[in-house]
Design a protein around this motif. Structure first.
Motif, PDB file in Angstrom:
ATOM      1  N   LYS A   1      39.617   6.487  80.065  1.00 55.67           N
ATOM      2  CA  LYS A   1      40.087   7.708  80.735  1.00 55.67           C
ATOM      3  C   LYS A   1      39.160   8.043  81.899  1.00 55.67           C
ATOM      4  O   LYS A   1      39.607   8.412  82.983  1.00 55.67           O
ATOM      5  N   ARG A   2      37.880   7.885  81.672  1.00 55.51           N
ATOM      6  CA  ARG A   2      36.896   8.205  82.704  1.00 55.51           C
ATOM      7  C   ARG A   2      37.002   7.244  83.890  1.00 55.51           C
ATOM      8  O   ARG A   2      36.849   7.634  85.053  1.00 55.51           O
ATOM      9  N   ALA A   3      37.295   5.989  83.579  1.00 51.51           N
ATOM     10  CA  ALA A   3      37.317   4.965  84.635  1.00 51.51           C
ATOM     11  C   ALA A   3      38.597   4.999  85.457  1.00 51.51           C
ATOM     12  O   ALA A   3      38.620   4.541  86.606  1.00 51.51           O
ATOM     13  N   ARG A   4      39.656   5.559  84.866  1.00 49.78           N
ATOM     14  CA  ARG A   4      40.974   5.479  85.498  1.00 49.78           C
ATOM     15  C   ARG A   4      40.965   6.062  86.909  1.00 49.78           C
ATOM     16  O   ARG A   4      40.481   7.175  87.137  1.00 49.78           O
ATOM     17  N   GLY A   5      41.471   5.302  87.844  1.00 45.95           N
ATOM     18  CA  GLY A   5      41.582   5.787  89.219  1.00 45.95           C
ATOM     19  C   GLY A   5      40.382   5.427  90.074  1.00 45.95           C
ATOM     20  O   GLY A   5      40.441   5.551  91.294  1.00 45.95           O
ATOM     21  N   GLY A   6      39.288   5.010  89.433  1.00 39.78           N
ATOM     22  CA  GLY A   6      38.090   4.637  90.192  1.00 39.78           C
ATOM     23  C   GLY A   6      37.643   5.724  91.155  1.00 39.78           C
ATOM     24  O   GLY A   6      37.304   5.452  92.311  1.00 39.78           O
ATOM     25  N   LEU A   7      37.618   6.962  90.665  1.00 38.51           N
ATOM     26  CA  LEU A   7      37.348   8.090  91.552  1.00 38.51           C
ATOM     27  C   LEU A   7      35.869   8.199  91.902  1.00 38.51           C
ATOM     28  O   LEU A   7      35.007   7.931  91.056  1.00 38.51           O
TER      29      LEU A   7
END
Ligand code: C5J
Length: 232
Positions: free
Chosen positions: A86-92
């Motif tokens: 969840k934290r990694a999603r999107g590479g923000l």
């Protein structure tokens, strides 16, 4: 007589004593500039537009002594309840747990995780912190509702196709009779909102019912008038 809402796909009857209003994630991180939603590139004004209707839904719940649950998508400070995926999603560059303009993104106790000023919970109302999109995942919501004899849910909040829809589907699978209060829910993508409303009511209400707030207000008004003894 129970209030009966002129809903789709057919009338929705509910007993306020066994009904909870569930307002999903009306948090600064989703509705305000500088929050998580805005940092994902979304126009937050599409969500801000439902705040007055949500205020009216809360007022209705309070006037009719319905249980009120405010959910909050937020993680603990160590992010122990946040899956790395969840934290990694999107590479923000500024994602969950990072410090942004509203404090650490989606972290409990930070300014962004709080509710917008107009929709602050009142004492006695439940604030349910949830680590996922659905309000039943990794929370005590089901046990809490069953212990209170709640069988029906009036659901609003943001975003329609993410946390609202996930919660409604989770609730439906657990046997709750759910009404999506259409104008008390919103998406950054209005066509997603419209699609979810259609999905919910399709196939005989496969996930539940949908109706505008005015229909819920009319139903409660009608039931109160019925209950009033006729003038002599
Ligand atoms: C999202 C939510 N959209 N409350 N959360 O990430 O719908």
């Amino acid at each position: 007589m129970k209030p009966i809402v002129d809903a789709r796909p057919y009338p929705y009857a509910f007993d306020p004593a066994h009904t909870a209003v569930v307002l999903i994630d009306m948090q600064r991180d989703f509705l305000e500039p500088g929050g998580f939603g805005a940092m994902l590139g979304n126009d937050v004004t599409t969500l801000q537009r439902i705040v007055p209707a949500c205020q009216a839904l809360l007022a209705l719940a309070r006037a009719h002594e319905m249980r009120v649950i405010h959910t909050q998508e937020a993680h603990d400070a160590q992010l122990l309840d946040c899956p790395p995926s969840k934290r990694a999603r999107g590479g923000l560059s500024c994602g969950i747990g990072d410090v942004g303009p509203l404090g650490r993104v989606l972290v409990a106790g930070e300014p962004g995780a709080g509710f917008v000023a107009e929709l602050q919970p009142l004492p006695g109302e439940t604030v349910l912190r949830k680590p996922g999109k659905g309000a039943f995942h990794a929370t005590g919501l089901d046990a809490m509702l069953r212990a209170s004899g709640i069988t029906h849910l009036l659901i609003g909040g943001v975003t329609t196709e993410v946390c609202v829809q996930t919660t409604m589907r989770e609730a439906n699978d657990r046997g709750y009779e759910c009404l999506l209060v259409e104008d008390c829910a919103a998406s950054y993508f209005p066509h997603f909102h419209a699609a979810v409303v259609e999905m919910v009511v399709a196939q005989g209400g496969i996930v539940g019912w949908a109706a505008p707030l005015a229909a819920v207000q009319d139903a409660l008004r009608g039931a109160m008038q019925e209950a009033r003894p006729a003038a002599a």
